[in-house]
Design a protein around this motif. Structure first.
Motif, PDB file in Angstrom:
ATOM      1  N   PHE A   1     -26.600  10.291  41.929  1.00 56.73           N
ATOM      2  CA  PHE A   1     -27.431   9.386  41.403  1.00 56.73           C
ATOM      3  C   PHE A   1     -26.828   7.955  40.909  1.00 56.73           C
ATOM      4  N   ALA A   2     -25.709   7.424  41.688  1.00 55.86           N
ATOM      5  CA  ALA A   2     -25.166   5.874  42.057  1.00 55.86           C
ATOM      6  C   ALA A   2     -26.768   5.236  42.501  1.00 55.86           C
ATOM      7  N   GLU A   3     -27.544   5.850  43.009  1.00 46.84           N
ATOM      8  CA  GLU A   3     -28.444   3.674  43.484  1.00 46.84           C
ATOM      9  C   GLU A   3     -30.260   4.159  41.928  1.00 46.84           C
ATOM     10  N   THR A   4     -29.468   4.897  40.511  1.00 44.00           N
ATOM     11  CA  THR A   4     -30.487   4.934  40.402  1.00 44.00           C
ATOM     12  C   THR A   4     -30.395   4.626  38.853  1.00 44.00           C
ATOM     13  N   ALA A   5     -31.572   4.564  38.403  1.00 41.47           N
ATOM     14  CA  ALA A   5     -31.801   3.658  36.660  1.00 41.47           C
ATOM     15  C   ALA A   5     -30.377   4.502  35.666  1.00 41.47           C
ATOM     16  N   ALA A   6     -30.303   6.004  36.083  1.00 41.63           N
ATOM     17  CA  ALA A   6     -28.889   6.786  35.161  1.00 41.63           C
ATOM     18  C   ALA A   6     -27.520   6.432  36.030  1.00 41.63           C
ATOM     19  N   ALA A   7     -27.801   5.372  36.952  1.00 37.87           N
ATOM     20  CA  ALA A   7     -26.400   5.332  37.264  1.00 37.87           C
ATOM     21  C   ALA A   7     -24.951   4.566  36.491  1.00 37.87           C
ATOM     22  N   GLU A   8     -24.985   3.781  35.846  1.00 36.92           N
ATOM     23  CA  GLU A   8     -24.086   3.161  34.689  1.00 36.92           C
ATOM     24  C   GLU A   8     -24.333   4.124  33.854  1.00 36.92           C
ATOM     25  N   VAL A   9     -24.792   4.929  32.399  1.00 38.81           N
ATOM     26  CA  VAL A   9     -24.642   5.839  31.696  1.00 38.81           C
ATOM     27  C   VAL A   9     -23.486   7.054  32.534  1.00 38.81           C
ATOM     28  N   LEU A  10     -24.384   7.430  33.550  1.00 37.24           N
ATOM     29  CA  LEU A  10     -23.203   8.682  34.571  1.00 37.24           C
ATOM     30  C   LEU A  10     -22.142   7.702  34.650  1.00 37.24           C
TER      31      LEU A  10
ATOM     32  N   ILE B   1     -13.745  -1.758  44.950  1.00 38.26           N
ATOM     33  CA  ILE B   1     -14.645  -1.036  44.100  1.00 38.26           C
ATOM     34  C   ILE B   1     -16.415  -1.697  44.526  1.00 38.26           C
ATOM     35  N   LYS B   2     -17.242  -1.793  44.700  1.00 43.95           N
ATOM     36  CA  LYS B   2     -18.634  -2.856  45.016  1.00 43.95           C
ATOM     37  C   LYS B   2     -19.614  -2.090  43.711  1.00 43.95           C
ATOM     38  N   ASP B   3     -19.498  -1.052  43.509  1.00 52.76           N
ATOM     39  CA  ASP B   3     -21.311  -0.468  42.875  1.00 52.76           C
ATOM     40  C   ASP B   3     -20.321   0.153  42.249  1.00 52.76           C
ATOM     41  N   ALA B   4     -21.123   1.776  41.297  1.00 49.40           N
ATOM     42  CA  ALA B   4     -20.849   3.161  40.962  1.00 49.40           C
ATOM     43  C   ALA B   4     -20.898   3.993  41.867  1.00 49.40           C
ATOM     44  N   ARG B   5     -21.483   3.233  42.868  1.00 47.38           N
ATOM     45  CA  ARG B   5     -20.794   4.424  43.745  1.00 47.38           C
ATOM     46  C   ARG B   5     -19.133   4.409  43.925  1.00 47.38           C
ATOM     47  N   GLY B   6     -19.239   4.185  44.604  1.00 38.24           N
ATOM     48  CA  GLY B   6     -17.254   3.612  44.075  1.00 38.24           C
ATOM     49  C   GLY B   6     -16.656   3.553  43.297  1.00 38.24           C
ATOM     50  N   MET B   7     -16.964   2.920  42.355  1.00 35.71           N
ATOM     51  CA  MET B   7     -16.596   3.672  40.783  1.00 35.71           C
ATOM     52  C   MET B   7     -16.059   5.241  40.840  1.00 35.71           C
ATOM     53  N   SER B   8     -16.785   5.850  41.618  1.00 28.12           N
ATOM     54  CA  SER B   8     -17.822   7.186  41.348  1.00 28.12           C
ATOM     55  C   SER B   8     -16.119   8.027  42.376  1.00 28.12           C
ATOM     56  N   ALA B   9     -16.712   7.697  43.320  1.00 27.80           N
ATOM     57  CA  ALA B   9     -15.560   8.277  43.693  1.00 27.80           C
ATOM     58  C   ALA B   9     -14.056   7.910  43.722  1.00 27.80           C
ATOM     59  N   THR B  10     -13.601   7.033  43.124  1.00 29.12           N
ATOM     60  CA  THR B  10     -12.433   6.077  43.181  1.00 29.12           C
ATOM     61  C   THR B  10     -12.139   7.631  41.851  1.00 29.12           C
ATOM     62  N   GLY B  11     -12.605   7.713  40.889  1.00 29.83           N
ATOM     63  CA  GLY B  11     -12.511   8.571  40.147  1.00 29.83           C
ATOM     64  C   GLY B  11     -12.242  10.129  40.377  1.00 29.83           C
ATOM     65  N   LEU B  12     -13.311  10.475  41.423  1.00 33.80           N
ATOM     66  CA  LEU B  12     -13.566  11.907  41.489  1.00 33.80           C
ATOM     67  C   LEU B  12     -12.138  11.974  42.657  1.00 33.80           C
ATOM     68  N   VAL B  13     -11.915  10.810  43.016  1.00 36.10           N
ATOM     69  CA  VAL B  13     -10.484  11.248  43.815  1.00 36.10           C
ATOM     70  C   VAL B  13      -8.907  11.606  43.284  1.00 36.10           C
ATOM     71  N   LEU B  14      -9.048  10.501  42.479  1.00 39.03           N
ATOM     72  CA  LEU B  14      -8.047  10.350  41.626  1.00 39.03           C
ATOM     73  C   LEU B  14      -8.256  11.049  40.631  1.00 39.03           C
ATOM     74  N   GLY B  15      -8.930  11.696  39.998  1.00 38.35           N
ATOM     75  CA  GLY B  15      -8.687  11.916  39.529  1.00 38.35           C
ATOM     76  C   GLY B  15      -9.106  13.661  39.486  1.00 38.35           C
ATOM     77  N   ALA B  16      -8.874  14.124  40.668  1.00 42.76           N
ATOM     78  CA  ALA B  16      -8.786  14.912  41.003  1.00 42.76           C
ATOM     79  C   ALA B  16      -7.292  15.394  41.205  1.00 42.76           C
ATOM     80  N   ILE B  17      -6.490  14.602  41.698  1.00 41.32           N
ATOM     81  CA  ILE B  17      -4.999  14.433  41.851  1.00 41.32           C
ATOM     82  C   ILE B  17      -4.699  14.620  40.764  1.00 41.32           C
ATOM     83  N   ALA B  18      -5.097  13.505  39.511  1.00 38.71           N
ATOM     84  CA  ALA B  18      -4.141  14.265  38.032  1.00 38.71           C
ATOM     85  C   ALA B  18      -4.194  15.052  37.538  1.00 38.71           C
TER      86      ALA B  18
ATOM     87  N   ALA C   1     -22.723  11.546  39.543  1.00 44.82           N
ATOM     88  CA  ALA C   1     -22.271  10.205  38.940  1.00 44.82           C
ATOM     89  C   ALA C   1     -22.194   9.498  40.848  1.00 44.82           C
ATOM     90  N   LEU C   2     -21.859  10.322  42.234  1.00 43.80           N
ATOM     91  CA  LEU C   2     -21.827   9.851  42.963  1.00 43.80           C
ATOM     92  C   LEU C   2     -22.999   9.902  43.867  1.00 43.80           C
TER      93      LEU C   2
END
Length: 125
Positions: free
Chosen positions: A84-93, A33-50, A81-82
């Motif tokens: 807009f991962a490259e924008t200024a709002a990425a961390e807040v989202l 997980i290198k950036d907000a995009r990777g963290m968002s993707a991880t949350g989406l996949v694992l969250g959907a499965i959960a 979040a996924l």
């Protein structure tokens, strides 16, 4: 009701989201997980499965409808979040999305533990 093996599996999946997110907050990245995009993707996949693990076999009632709405809102936040991962709002989202995962998880576990008593539809008078 009592918590079940499904609740334990979902708890592990939510922990598998929370632990890397905490590491991401502390270090700015985690293995795989290198950036907000990777963290968002991880949350989406694992969250959907959960969510699917928790919702399988639940009754279609008012509580279930509320849980589904909360899950859809969390999914929309995760997609935002996924995208807009490259924008200024990425961390807040990302932070709001991570919080929404916890809200959905708590909603489901409280329901499964029997602490919500709104399952029966209201009887007409």
């Amino acid at each position: 009701m009592r918590l079940t093996f499904r609740d334990a599996i979902a708890s592990l999946l939510v922990a598998a989201i929370a632990v890397p997110y905490i590491g991401y907050l502390l270090n700015g990245e985690m293995p795989f997980i290198k950036d907000a995009r990777g963290m968002s993707a991880t949350g989406l996949v694992l969250g959907a499965i959960a969510f699917l693990v928790l919702r399988t076999g639940n009754a279609a009632d008012r509580v279930g409808t509320g849980e589904n709405i909360a899950a859809i809102a969390a999914g929309v936040l995760g997609l935002a979040a996924l995208v807009f991962a490259e924008t200024a709002a990425a961390e807040v989202l990302l932070a709001v999305f991570m919080g929404s995962i916890l809200v959905v998880y708590a909603f489901e576990v409280v329901d499964h533990a029997g602490l919500v008593h709104a399952h029966a539809s209201a009887r007409p008078h």
